[in-house]
Structure formats: C-alpha cells, structure tokens
Design an enzyme around this catalytic site. Structure first.
Site, PDB file in Angstrom:
ATOM      1  CG  ASP B 100      -0.179   0.055   2.531  1.00 22.74           C
ATOM      2  OD1 ASP B 100       0.864  -0.644   2.648  1.00 22.74           O
ATOM      3  OD2 ASP B 100      -0.586   0.789   3.450  1.00 22.74           O
ATOM      4  CD  GLU B 166       4.376   0.885   6.849  1.00 21.84           C
ATOM      5  OE1 GLU B 166       5.188   1.143   7.750  1.00 21.84           O
ATOM      6  OE2 GLU B 166       4.036   1.729   6.002  1.00 21.84           O
TER       7      GLU B 166
END
Lengths: 479, 479
Positions: B100, B166
C-alpha cells in the site's frame, strides 16, 4: 434636598407594560452586528430608535460611518445621535448605549426564541439584547416619556449617542466621538457622561462603576527549523521552539498569579486606606466567585483580596500557543514556529508603554539565559488603557443618591476587571467625568444563551435613570 | 569464499528495463490504504503481486484479515504470503514489505502524475510508492526472476509477507504474524528476517540498520474552572490551568535536550568503545543535518554527538497543547482545561513501564510544588518499544559482505530515531534476528510529494537482495 420624584415614579409604574412592549419591539429586531446578512436589521433597529426618539420630541440625526473596514461592500450602521432639551441654564448629560446585539440561535441551547421577548412568572424577560444593551438604551426613552406624561420637566439637557457596532469592536466610533466632542460638535456641551452597559456585581444591590482594567496583549514568537519536524528523526538533535517557549511562558507568572516581570509591581498605585475601606461593604461573597467559576479554584480565600485581584491589581493570563499541535490525539511533531499569547490586565498607575518595555526586557533576558539557537521575538498585539474615575465627582454622588432614593440602599462602588473601551474614549474626548451606571444584574447572561433582564431591574432602572438626572441637576459643582 | 554472483548480476542488468516496467505497473495501481474508495485498488495490488509470484513458481496465498476495525463495512486487504523453495538443507529467510502507499494528488504539488512512473534524464524514477515500498517489494521478485533466467539456484528458501495496510497502522497484522510464527504456522521455518522499508542515511553509501528508538507518548491534563473564563473578569482571582501546565512542561526538558526526569538517564545503556567506534566512519556531515533542518539550530556541533542524539540516546519533545487558544489573533480567554502532549523516544535498556513510573512521579512532584488548586492527571497515550539487533549476527555480517560485493564499500551501520513497529513484532514473534536492509536513499521523499527511487538504487538494490541471500547461505551459524 431630595428632588420630588413621586409623580415620575408613579408614571413609570403606570407605563411599565408599555415600556416592556417597547423592549419587545426592540428585541424582535435581530440587530446582530457580526452577521453580514443581518446588517439591514441593524440599520432597521437604528431607525426604530430614531423614530421613537422623534415621537418623544427629541431632535435626532442618523450619522453614517462609511463602509466597514475590511468589508468595504458593507455600510456601517449609523450612529443615532439625539438631543432632548437645549436650555443654557441646565447641565447637559451625554448618555451612551448600543443597539446591536450578539448572535443568537435557538439551537445554541436557548429555552425560548431568542428574538422574542418572553416573560416568565418570576418576571424574567428573556431575549437577545434584553439586558445588553436594548433595555438600558430604552431606559432613557422611557424616562423621557414618563416625565412627559407626569408633566415633570427634565432638569437637564440630554445628549444621546447610540451605536450599532459595539459587539463587533465599535468600528468607526472612536473617530466619530472625538470629532463630535470638539468645539462645534454635537457632544461639545456635555458636562458629564453616563454609560449603562455593564452589570451589578451580584443580584441584590445596585452598583456604580468607577474603574476598568486595561489590557496589553502580547505574542512571543519562537522559531528554529524551516518546517515542522518528525520527533523520531530530529528529537535530541535540534533545539525545539516549544521547549524554549514553555520556559519563557513559565517565567512570566506564578501559579498564585504573582507577576514575575521585574518592575511591574512597582508601577501599581499603592492602596490607600480610603480605597481599602470601600471593599468591606461590597455585596460579594466567596460563594459568588465559586459559582461563577464552577469550581473552588480561586486564589484567595477572602472577598477583599479576591475583588482587589479582579479590579485593582494587574493580572497576567497565558491564553495559548499558535503553531503547536492542538488537536486531540497523539502527533509526534516538533513544531517549527510557535507563538505564545498572553495578556496583562493593567491598572492605575501603569503606563502601557512602560509595561511593554518591562515585558520585552524580561522576555529577552529569559530567552538569552536559555542559550538556545532558535530566535525569539516578542511583540504587542494591542493595548487598551485602564480607566478610573473619581467616585467623589458630582456625577457619582448624584448617581449614588439616586440609587438610595430608588432602591433604598447605598450602591456598591465597583470596578471591573475587563475593559469597556468606549469609556476611555469618552473620557479622553470630552475631558469630562464618565459614570458607568448598570441596569442589569450579574445573572443576566449577556453574550450567552438565555440572556434576560429582570422586570424589576428594568422598571426600577428607568426610575433610577430619571432620578439620576434630577440629582445631577442639584449636585453642587465640585470635583 | 565469496559467492559467484556474476551471471546473476549480469542478468539483472539485462532485465533492468523489464524490472522498471514491473515497477511501472505497480505504481499505476493507486493502492492508497488510507482512502476508503481506493480499497479495491489496494486489493488489486495484492492480487497483482500474487499473480507475479505465481508466475515465478512461488506458492502463494492471499490471507484475509477480516473487517477493518472502526470501519466494519470495509474488508482489510489480504496479506500476500508466499514460499519460494522448500529445501530442508537450506536456510529460510522471511522477508517483509508492504504494497500500500500514502495518498498522492497532482495538486499537492507533484511535478508529474503521481501514479505514473516517470523517469528523468538522471535516472530518477518518480511515482508514489516507488521507494516506499513497491520498489523494494518487487526487488525480491526481480531477484528470483534473475536467478531463474541466469540458471542460478537460489541458495535459501524464501518466505514472503507483503501487507496492504502499513501506511494506515498495519491493522490486523500483529496478530497474524504472531499466529503464523507459531508451530505449524507459515513463518515457523524462518531462520532470520529481512525488512526493506527504510532508507540510507545519505545518498552515497548503503547502510544496514540495527536499531530503532521506541516512543512513549504522554498527556498532562490540568483542569480548574468548569468552563473557559474571561481574563478580564477572572484574571488575578483564579488558578489558571495554563500557568500550571507550562510550568510542568518546562520542568521536563532543558533547551539543550537534556531530560530532567529523575531516573531516566540511569536507564540508558552505557556507550561501549565498540559501539562508539561505529560512528566515526558513518557517511554523515553536519551540513546534512542543517540541510534537512533548513536551519543551523542543531544542538551539537559534531557528527558523532548528533547521530547519537538521534539514535542511541532518549529525547523528549513537547508537541503541543489541546484546549488552549491556538488560532491566530488575540483572544482573552482563560482556558478551563488544557492537555499538554509530549513524548519520549526510548532506547536500550529503557523499560517502557519504568519510564512511565519515572514520568508520573516527576509530574506529580512538580505539580505538587506549584501549590495550585487545579487538578493534574498525567497519562500514557501509547507506547512502542525500542528495538536493537546485534550487528555481529550472521544476518548482518552476510548483508555487510553483500553490500561490499555490490557497492564496493562497507555499509554504514545505522540506527533510526523513529520507529518501524513491525520490526519488533517480527523479532518478538519469531525470536529470530531481524535486519533492516534499505534500498532507497535519504532524498527519496517517501510520504511526500515527488517520491522517487533512483534507477541505480533499484537495479543495484536487486543485486544486493540476491547477493544477501547468497552470503546468508554461506555465513557460519553464530550469534
């Protein structure tokens, strides 16, 4: 000899309901000066006052103040000035009030419609502007009308000055007052000034207010890095502006309120025995303080020290910090530039400029002692001087006698801790004594939800304003 | 003996453009985990990784993590776990990365479209996620592919763990890692862990990172009156929470960064000669600090002290105050309740609980000394422990040799001042050594506008990851 006021008083009682009706009409006009869209209502309120004054036979003018600074598309509401009586043998009293109000919405928590005067069974008249300041302003009109209907001649000439921007900083008014107080101006003839725009200290006893504190407002800007930093990356390697700022702010004042800036204490006028004696009788208790604080975190345990702390000694408050993390949560930022804000409430005989010097010297010295590589810049944001009048001036002694006549008690002689800047403007422009003669009580919630004026304060207040004019006419000229 | 890596390296160079193409495809998927509407793109990115891994012959699973806490209508993106090689005679390396990215909009100030990889004439590859963390994640896939095409056998088993949250706090990941590290779990066989999600200290020299500071974040809430007060009315009569708070905050840390809380200094591991010796060679200058600060307001004048201040000593930063006046302008408020925020970056051997105790004891003592009638309550908002690995472990010595082989220099051995919480999670769950092996450089602007990864860092980084696996396979088992 006490003036004969009985028929005037009786007439006030007779007309009480119509006076409340006049207040109802005024409250119904939402003359919110802070709200651009309400500006036509503010103007309408000024016109309402002018037409009521004309109907009473006063000579009235609506004076434009030009466009509003920073909002040039908006015209400021006019100042309503009026003269009632023009006899060279009479004293002339200049009265001031304002016809604009604070914003108010039902959804703010009002129990009743804010722009509809609602009287409850205890005679509490709820409505925005009831006590601040439409009730007191109409008080003068009502006093004139009651004199006329009682066929009692007004013993003084009245000059009136009602403005429409007080709740927005009285934009444009200072220049206007100064101009009209000069030779040939509308206020030239004034022998004294009376302002009814504050409140009793409590709820039981009227007061006359002879002093206000001033306010010097300061910023301390400390800056270091070019932008905010991550405390993980830079914590422990860079001088942090917040670390410096809290140290400078902590050096200004003790938790018990003692100001730590060298030289400030010495500027304060010493307490005289005569002044000290005024405090004992004042209707105020520690419970009054605790109730308004909503806690018992007062500094002093006795009434006299508390009142002196509020009125006649300077205080220093830390208001906050601009540029630092202020939201809820946990952000690991090192703010790059922080600006601390604090103010000093000033009292006689503090010279605002001397206060500035002492403040800047102190901050420079403390910051230098930190040996920080950041930079620090202190500056004055604004200053308003304190005001104190002589309560032995005929303007005050007359008002004191009027209070005794109407309410049967000697008034409290009070100061206030905050400022009403127009007071100082009138004093400086006219060079005459200014009296603050409040109508409402401490529980009226001006500026808050459920603002009210008690019927008794209104009706007896009208009597008081009229009586004051009679005693003023009789007082020997001294002071 | 150094592994024979020439044909693998040559293959990486041959495939470089196709590896950049792989990164181009990944950057084109706007897998912004913080943006609810982008969730399908995050999932798509996970599926892209899974399909690329499958094409390389890895066994892959997409593991769901359930609904997102506090946003139950949203499913968390799956963790992509993969195994490449399963030989009992080989060591098993667990690698972690995330797929991400941070939000990015052209109008934030990007010079190029953020979700389109744009390579300039200096080989700078701009695009959101290029360096954080898509480049490093694809590095592992590219290393596998280059091995295959060069017909070089991978000398270790690879376990992969790529997550998709994250940048939003790795929601749900800790439990997942703990579960899979247990007996019978997917990560059970791991002999060491390698994370490529940080950066070089500068731009010239690679580094291996063996330590991170922890962070204990605190609030100090001081309250007095029931509501905000007007400083004109109450200044000088009430204990003001801000006055108390700045004193408490000023008692925590000196302008030069020295922490004043009793007992903290004693918790810090003493500096050994061996550790001290690591600092001299590190590629860092005071100008690097001044450039990133945008000023010269650093505490220390030398490199070693600055790096130790950032990495191996605790620091205390004051972040801000909630509840006080924080807007521009001049508001004469006395805030009724203020909450100061500060954090301590912790280092070995500080026990987070012992830090809490020392902090609370200090604050209680300082507040008591103020003799204020307000109340003060300090609390921990969150705590994350520091992490430090042994740089003499085979995981590190192997990586060090790989750096020398690929880049021709010994790597800097660095710590970081901030935290990467997943590092500690992997260490605690697996009980194995964790290495941080960065690919990007200090100028990559992760989380910022114009994020980039240099072509050289990417291509040589792929070689480094592959070489690391070869040296890992050869290192004697010790430490």
């Amino acid at each position: 000899m006490a003036p004969q006021l009985d028929s005037f008083f009786k007439q006030v009682d007779t007309l009480a309901d119509s006076f409340i009706d006049r207040l109802r009409k005024a409250v119904a006009i939402p003359s919110v000066s802070a709200d651009e869209e309400r500006r036509p209502d503010v103007v309408r309120m000024g016109e309402f006052l002018a037409s009521e004054l004309k109907a009473l036979g006063a000579s009235v003018e609506l004076r434009p103040l030009g466009p509003q600074p920073h909002k040039e598309h908006l015209e400021l509401p006019p100042v309503v000035i009026a003269r009632y009586g023009d006899s060279p043998s009479k004293r002339t009293i200049l009265v001031y009030g304002h016809y604009d109000v604070q914003p108010a919405l039902l959804e703010d928590g009002w129990a009743t419609e804010p722009f509809k005067l609602t009287v409850d069974d205890k005679g509490r008249m709820y409505g925005r502007g009831s006590t601040d300041d439409k009730g007191p302003v109409l008080g003068w009109l009502n006093a004139i009308e009651a004199h006329q209907k009682a066929r009692v001649e007004l013993p003084v000439n009245l000059l009136m000055c009602f403005e429409g921007m007080e709740e927005y900083g009285s934009e444009g008014l200072d220049d206007f007052i100064e101009r009209e107080a000069r030779k040939g101006g509308f206020f030239e003839a004034a022998d004294a000034v009376c302002i009814s725009d504050n409140y009793w200290l409590g709820t039981e006893k009227p007061c006359l207010t002879y002093g206000l504190r001033g306010c010097n407002y300061y910023s301390i800007e400390i800056r270091g890095p070019a932008q905010d930093l991550h405390s993980g990356v830079f914590g422990g390697t860079a001088h942090e502006p917040m670390t410096d700022l809290v140290r400078v702010m902590a050096s200004l004042v003790e938790p018990d309120g003692t100001i730590l800036i060298e030289g400030i204490k010495e500027m304060v006028a010493p307490l005289t025995e005569q002044e000290k004696a005024l405090y004992g009788d004042i209707a105020f208790t520690m419970d009054n303080l605790y109730e308004s604080l909503g806690s018992t975190t007062g500094i002093y345990d006795d009434k006299e020290k508390t009142l002196m702390g509020r009125w006649r000694y300077p205080s220093l408050s830390l208001h906050g910090i601009e540029g630092a993390f202020s939201a809820p949560g946990a952000k690991t930022v090192i703010p790059a530039k922080v600006t601390g804000k604090f103010s000093i409430r000033t009292v006689p005989d503090m010279d605002p400029k001397a206060v500035d010097e002492a403040v800047f010297k102190h901050i420079d010295k403390v910051f230098a002692s930190l040996k920080s590589k950041n930079t620090c810049k202190a500056s004055l944001q604004h200053a308003g001087k304190w005001w104190v009048a002589s309560p032995s001036h005929w303007n005050f002694t007359a008002a004191g006698k009027a209070v005794e006549h109407v309410w049967g008690v000697k008034p409290d002689l009070t100061r206030e801790g905050g400022s009403i800047p127009v007071t100082l403007t009138f004093e400086q422009a006219t060079g005459k004594n200014v009296l603050l003669l409040p109508m409402g009580s401490s529980t009226d919630a001006a500026h808050s939800v459920n603002e009210k004026l008690d019927r008794k304060n209104y009706v007896e207040g009208i009597k008081l304003l009229g009586a004051y004019l009679h005693y003023v006419a009789e007082e020997p000229m001294k002071g």
